[in-house]
Scaffold this active site. Sequence first.
Site, short mmCIF file in Angstrom:
data_model
loop_
_atom_site.label_atom_id
_atom_site.label_comp_id
_atom_site.label_asym_id
_atom_site.label_seq_id
_atom_site.Cartn_x
_atom_site.Cartn_y
_atom_site.Cartn_z
N LYS A 22 0.90 -1.27 -0.06
CA LYS A 22 -0.01 -0.06 0.08
C LYS A 22 1.12 1.32 0.15
CE LYS A 22 -1.67 1.42 4.15
NZ LYS A 22 -1.44 2.84 4.54
N ASN A 23 1.73 1.32 0.91
CA ASN A 23 2.40 2.59 1.02
C ASN A 23 3.56 2.71 -0.17
OD1 ASN A 23 0.99 2.78 3.39
ND2 ASN A 23 2.84 2.20 4.72
N CYS A 117 -4.98 12.13 12.58
CA CYS A 117 -5.77 10.89 12.63
C CYS A 117 -5.69 10.24 13.99
CB CYS A 117 -5.39 9.96 11.48
SG CYS A 117 -3.82 9.19 11.97
N ARG A 122 -0.08 14.18 12.68
CA ARG A 122 0.35 14.06 11.30
C ARG A 122 0.75 15.39 10.39
NH1 ARG A 122 -1.27 8.68 9.91
NH2 ARG A 122 0.44 9.12 8.47
N ASP A 305 4.06 0.55 12.30
CA ASP A 305 2.91 0.01 11.83
C ASP A 305 2.77 -1.56 12.24
OD1 ASP A 305 3.33 1.58 8.56
OD2 ASP A 305 2.36 2.17 10.44
N ARG A 397 -8.74 -0.32 4.38
CA ARG A 397 -7.81 0.75 3.86
C ARG A 397 -6.52 0.05 3.45
NH1 ARG A 397 -7.23 6.47 6.98
NH2 ARG A 397 -5.83 6.36 4.99
C1 EPZ Z 1 4.04 6.89 6.40
O1 EPZ Z 1 3.36 7.71 6.75
C2 EPZ Z 1 3.09 5.55 6.22
N1 EPZ Z 1 2.14 5.87 5.45
C3 EPZ Z 1 2.65 5.16 7.72
O2 EPZ Z 1 2.04 4.10 7.63
C4 EPZ Z 1 3.95 5.08 8.67
O3 EPZ Z 1 3.37 4.74 9.85
C5 EPZ Z 1 4.80 6.07 8.54
O4 EPZ Z 1 5.09 6.36 7.28
C6 EPZ Z 1 6.05 5.99 9.47
O5 EPZ Z 1 6.78 4.57 8.99
C7 EPZ Z 1 2.18 5.75 4.10
O6 EPZ Z 1 3.35 5.68 3.61
C8 EPZ Z 1 1.07 6.28 3.10
P1 EPZ Z 1 6.03 10.07 8.36
P2 EPZ Z 1 4.09 9.31 6.96
O7 EPZ Z 1 6.11 11.25 7.79
O8 EPZ Z 1 4.91 9.32 5.60
C9 EPZ Z 1 6.18 13.33 11.77
C10 EPZ Z 1 0.05 2.59 7.67
O9 EPZ Z 1 -0.33 1.98 8.57
N2 EPZ Z 1 6.10 14.08 10.84
O10 EPZ Z 1 7.34 9.12 8.40
O11 EPZ Z 1 2.95 10.25 7.27
C11 EPZ Z 1 5.01 12.62 11.89
O12 EPZ Z 1 3.99 13.17 12.73
C12 EPZ Z 1 0.46 3.97 7.92
O13 EPZ Z 1 0.15 2.14 6.59
C13 EPZ Z 1 6.14 15.48 11.15
O14 EPZ Z 1 6.41 15.91 12.20
O15 EPZ Z 1 4.92 9.17 8.11
C14 EPZ Z 1 5.49 11.14 12.68
O16 EPZ Z 1 5.71 11.57 14.10
C15 EPZ Z 1 0.26 4.69 9.29
N3 EPZ Z 1 6.19 16.44 9.90
C16 EPZ Z 1 6.75 11.01 12.26
O17 EPZ Z 1 7.11 12.26 11.71
C17 EPZ Z 1 6.01 16.10 8.67
O18 EPZ Z 1 6.02 17.08 7.70
C18 EPZ Z 1 7.03 10.01 10.97
O19 EPZ Z 1 5.99 10.46 10.09
C19 EPZ Z 1 6.16 14.62 8.37
C20 EPZ Z 1 6.17 13.74 9.42
#
Ligand code: EPZ
Length: 433
Positions: A22-23, A117, A122, A305, A397
């Site tokens: 998915k990701n 969420c 996020r 995850d 999802r």
């Molecule tokens: C991706 O989300 C995945 N989703 C998530 O999977 C996964 O949990 C996450 O990466 C971490 O591995 C998809 O790929 C669609 P991040 P993403 O940016 O990219 C903070 C699932 O279950 N952050 O790596 O949104 C954020 O709040 C989903 O499949 C900022 O602060 O995750 C978090 O604490 C859930 N500012 C941390 O970084 C930003 O601009 C990691 O988030 C971006 C992120």
Amino acid sequence: MERITITGGVPLQGEVRVSGSKNAALAIMAGAVLASEPVVLHNIPHITDIYTMMAMLRRLGTVVEFIHPHSLLIDASRISNLEAPHNLVTRMRASFSVTGPLVARFGFARVPLPGGCDIGARPVDFHIKGLRLLGADVSMDGDSVTAQAGRLKGNVIYLDYPSAGATQHLMTAAVLAEGTTVIKNAAEEPEVVDLANFLIALGARIRGHGTSYITIEGVPRLRGGEYTIIPDRLEAATYAIAAALTRGDVYIANANPEHMMPVLFKLQEAGVQVESNQTGVHVRLQGRPRAVNIKTMPHPGFPTDIQQPMTALLCVAEGVSIVTETVYERRFRYVEELQKMGADITQENRTAVVRGVEKLYGATVEATDLRAGAALVIAGLGAEGDTTIENIYHIDRGYENLVAKMQSLGAQILRTSDEPVLVSAQGVPVCSV
Ligand code: EPZ
């Protein structure tokens, strides 16, 4: 409302095939906006997040059609709309990542800010800071982002945190920028590597993907092409943990063990028998697992995850486990649902202490997010008695045909509904987009 009902206690046996990631697929579909010729993506999973991204791309004027059961044609040669619809972006955060490709190719994009969420706020501040470093004028009005630029210009971007989404998004934006971009402290997730390999197949020039230092040399345009998405390591890990909790014997086909190492090593530490080869993973467990400690980290650390599914397993482990969630600030809401099933968990802030019990008991529980739903399915499969899981739209999802796949492994699991539901030819609920 649709529900999943499970009669637990049946050891899972047999073989299950993992779907496409998915990701990886979501990031690659957003990246396909960069291509001025048609793209064909293979191994696309039938899940509602993919359908949401398809709707998003169609609203931009892209042609998006399944040309084979799991092969998607995306033709972005005639994009006519540079404004993303509010309802789709707020429904699925990944759709925000069309901003960079639209600005890179057309010089303009207007995209709503994705909401938070159940697992956290996020934010997208890393994304916006990176687009500005690439020369985009990014303004916010209310709940939307407007980004515009002549031609983006390469720059050095240092991510405060190795964000998977920000790394993917900024990599796609940099592909058509003038000059060289370096992303430092980049995410190393397999889904980041898969996106880079897809973009390279279309003519992009990227090096260092899979490390924390990624270099992108801008090119004038991307051609079309074909690409096969990697298997979903998170789906594969979910089935591995379900096999362990039910004391079963399952071969997970089409999985890539290299992408699953942190989870496979942790399962072995818990006493689970794990054998892997080039094309899959064999998981077996006779008795109860041993308690282990997990701490979620960016890849190659233990994936956030899989924190929730793993905690379901630790609920019946021998001993006390400590679970620490370092990535999201609110990824423990499912704990109270596991407590309804008899789990002995105390949680404070980002840490949960899990005291293993002999068994869990069936109950009516509620999925609060995608992976929480998976954790409750796993718990129900191992529990004594019947479990009903509500709000299963979360599970749809990210898990293709979960009920059918679990049934093929012997699980007594059903999907029930109070009213008729519109589903795709593959049996996936088609949310009205
Ligand atoms: C991706 O989300 C995945 N989703 C998530 O999977 C996964 O949990 C996450 O990466 C971490 O591995 C998809 O790929 C669609 P991040 P993403 O940016 O990219 C903070 C699932 O279950 N952050 O790596 O949104 C954020 O709040 C989903 O499949 C900022 O602060 O995750 C978090 O604490 C859930 N500012 C941390 O970084 C930003 O601009 C990691 O988030 C971006 C992120």
